[in-house]
Design an enzyme around this catalytic site. Structure first.
Site, PDB file in Angstrom:
ATOM      1  N   LYS A   1       4.066 -14.167  25.309  1.00 40.84           N
ATOM      2  CA  LYS A   1       2.680 -14.360  24.857  1.00 40.84           C
ATOM      3  C   LYS A   1       2.280 -13.225  23.918  1.00 40.84           C
ATOM      4  O   LYS A   1       2.475 -12.051  24.216  1.00 40.84           O
ATOM      5  CB  LYS A   1       1.726 -14.433  26.059  1.00 40.84           C
TER       6      LYS A   1
ATOM      7  N   HIS B   1       0.649 -13.288  32.195  1.00 43.95           N
ATOM      8  CA  HIS B   1       1.355 -14.330  31.442  1.00 43.95           C
ATOM      9  C   HIS B   1       2.802 -13.907  31.185  1.00 43.95           C
ATOM     10  O   HIS B   1       3.141 -12.731  31.346  1.00 43.95           O
ATOM     11  CB  HIS B   1       0.680 -14.585  30.087  1.00 43.95           C
TER      12      HIS B   1
HETATM   13  P1  NAD Z   1       5.160 -21.192  21.300  1.00 48.88           P
HETATM   14  O1  NAD Z   1       5.464 -19.867  20.668  1.00 48.88           O
HETATM   15  O2  NAD Z   1       6.134 -21.768  22.274  1.00 48.88           O
HETATM   16  O3  NAD Z   1       4.897 -22.295  20.177  1.00 48.88           O
HETATM   17  C1  NAD Z   1       4.160 -22.058  18.998  1.00 48.88           C
HETATM   18  C2  NAD Z   1       4.635 -23.033  17.959  1.00 48.88           C
HETATM   19  O4  NAD Z   1       3.841 -22.889  16.767  1.00 48.88           O
HETATM   20  C3  NAD Z   1       6.089 -22.803  17.576  1.00 48.88           C
HETATM   21  O5  NAD Z   1       6.763 -24.043  17.599  1.00 48.88           O
HETATM   22  C4  NAD Z   1       5.989 -22.250  16.160  1.00 48.88           C
HETATM   23  O6  NAD Z   1       7.106 -22.634  15.367  1.00 48.88           O
HETATM   24  C5  NAD Z   1       4.712 -22.924  15.650  1.00 48.88           C
HETATM   25  N1  NAD Z   1       4.127 -22.186  14.528  1.00 48.88           N
HETATM   26  C6  NAD Z   1       4.067 -20.845  14.362  1.00 48.88           C
HETATM   27  N2  NAD Z   1       3.481 -20.550  13.181  1.00 48.88           N
HETATM   28  C7  NAD Z   1       3.177 -21.731  12.595  1.00 48.88           C
HETATM   29  C8  NAD Z   1       2.590 -22.080  11.362  1.00 48.88           C
HETATM   30  N3  NAD Z   1       2.218 -21.145  10.482  1.00 48.88           N
HETATM   31  N4  NAD Z   1       2.411 -23.401  11.072  1.00 48.88           N
HETATM   32  C9  NAD Z   1       2.808 -24.348  11.956  1.00 48.88           C
HETATM   33  N5  NAD Z   1       3.393 -24.070  13.142  1.00 48.88           N
HETATM   34  C10 NAD Z   1       3.574 -22.772  13.454  1.00 48.88           C
HETATM   35  O7  NAD Z   1       3.724 -21.004  21.986  1.00 48.88           O
HETATM   36  P2  NAD Z   1       3.054 -21.922  23.126  1.00 48.88           P
HETATM   37  O8  NAD Z   1       3.296 -21.306  24.448  1.00 48.88           O
HETATM   38  O9  NAD Z   1       3.379 -23.358  22.881  1.00 48.88           O
HETATM   39  O10 NAD Z   1       1.506 -21.639  22.796  1.00 48.88           O
HETATM   40  C11 NAD Z   1       0.951 -21.988  21.525  1.00 48.88           C
HETATM   41  C12 NAD Z   1      -0.490 -21.509  21.468  1.00 48.88           C
HETATM   42  O11 NAD Z   1      -1.255 -22.184  22.447  1.00 48.88           O
HETATM   43  C13 NAD Z   1      -0.684 -20.015  21.754  1.00 48.88           C
HETATM   44  O12 NAD Z   1      -1.736 -19.537  20.953  1.00 48.88           O
HETATM   45  C14 NAD Z   1      -1.076 -19.995  23.226  1.00 48.88           C
HETATM   46  O13 NAD Z   1      -1.818 -18.848  23.566  1.00 48.88           O
HETATM   47  C15 NAD Z   1      -1.916 -21.234  23.287  1.00 48.88           C
HETATM   48  N6  NAD Z   1      -2.057 -21.866  24.601  1.00 48.88           N
HETATM   49  C16 NAD Z   1      -3.278 -22.399  24.863  1.00 48.88           C
HETATM   50  C17 NAD Z   1      -3.486 -23.089  26.034  1.00 48.88           C
HETATM   51  C18 NAD Z   1      -4.833 -23.737  26.284  1.00 48.88           C
HETATM   52  O14 NAD Z   1      -5.036 -24.424  27.303  1.00 48.88           O
HETATM   53  N7  NAD Z   1      -5.777 -23.570  25.346  1.00 48.88           N
HETATM   54  C19 NAD Z   1      -2.440 -23.243  26.973  1.00 48.88           C
HETATM   55  C20 NAD Z   1      -1.195 -22.688  26.668  1.00 48.88           C
HETATM   56  C21 NAD Z   1      -1.011 -22.021  25.463  1.00 48.88           C
END
Ligand code: NAD
Length: 237
Positions: free
Chosen positions: A152, A148
């Site tokens: 991440k 990744h």
């Molecule tokens: P990112 O860091 O780009 O975005 C995370 C967002 O969450 C940010 O906008 C941040 O400000 C917000 N955030 C952080 N703490 C918070 C809180 N306490 N309250 C509200 N919002 C908060 O990350 P991303 O790449 O968008 O990934 C987000 C999550 O999704 C990660 O856990 C990642 O592993 C997961 N993910 C899952 C899948 C899936 O298919 N299940 C796919 C991609 C990413």
């Protein structure tokens, strides 16, 4: 329940949040009624979508399903809001601990919940292939290797752990390896190695839209269902 599923997007300024907002705008079966960002939003309304800070969560308007792609720190408040409002929760946030997973199970007594480490169709199929391979290749070494982007936070990835659990449930003893490099969206290889031969099952995600589309599809189908724990494959049709 309105005909159009009203969505709250939690983690709206993140990579996944932005993909969800963009792709939802093209759909007729759902509409974003609230976008939640961690910090106070610079603009209150963007493309007709009202933005709220995480600390203003309780003031969010009525919604049918929350889609959460944030960080584990934000999980308890969005789960509590969904329970308080009787709304469904679709979450893809990885790195949840045991207490958070138990809270999700408990909430499923009162609302429909779907947590998945991966919302792509390809990974749903890969998981089934891993189950079959593990059962058919007893005694072979099984390694889950994932790569990744460098931003991440958790390792091994949630998807790697799900794939490993599928192999373990079918008798394999699993080892994990994680790479963090550049802007890789997500790659998973499940390798079965015997004496003189090797089977590799590989999935490569080209962009985040596959996850966002899967989560929107799941959310549109989860709205209005009875409380319980749902899986992506329950809502695939
Ligand atoms: P990112 O860091 O780009 O975005 C995370 C967002 O969450 C940010 O906008 C941040 O400000 C917000 N955030 C952080 N703490 C918070 C809180 N306490 N309250 C509200 N919002 C908060 O990350 P991303 O790449 O968008 O990934 C987000 C999550 O999704 C990660 O856990 C990642 O592993 C997961 N993910 C899952 C899948 C899936 O298919 N299940 C796919 C991609 C990413």
């Amino acid at each position: 329940m309105s005909e159009t599923t009203r969505l709250l997007i939690h983690g709206a300024s993140g990579r996944m949040g932005q993909a969800l907002l963009r792709l939802c705008a093209d759909r007729t079966d759902c509409a974003v009624v609230a976008a939640i960002t961690n910090r106070s939003p610079v603009q209150r309304v963007v493309d007709g979508v009202p933005f709220f800070a995480a600390k203003e969560l309780s003031g969010a308007p009525a919604f049918d399903v929350a889609i959460d792609f944030s960080l584990p720190e934000g999980f308890a408040p969005i789960l509590a809001l969904c329970v308080a409002r009787g709304a469904a929760l679709v979450s893809g946030t990885t790195g949840l601990d045991e207490v958070q997973r138990a809270a999700l199970e408990a909430a499923a007594q009162r609302i429909p919940v779907l947590w998945a480490s991966n919302f792509s169709l390809g990974v749903a199929v890969l998981t089934e292939l891993v189950e079959r391979a593990a059962a058919a290749l007893p005694g072979w070494d099984c390694d889950v290797v994932e790569a990744h982007h460098t931003q991440k936070k958790d390792a091994p990835s949630g998807t790697a752990l799900t794939l490993g659990a599928a192999a373990t449930a079918n008798g394999a003893k699993v080892s994990y390896a994680s790479l963090r490099a550049g802007d890789i969206v997500g790659e998973h290889t499940v390798q079965f190695t015997g004496l003189g031969e090797r089977v590799e099952l590989v999935h490569r995600a080209g962009n985040r839209d596959i996850f966002a589309r899967g989560a929107l599809h799941a959310a549109a189908r989860l709205a209005g269902r009875p409380p319980g724990v749902y899986r992506v494959r329950d809502l695939l049709d």
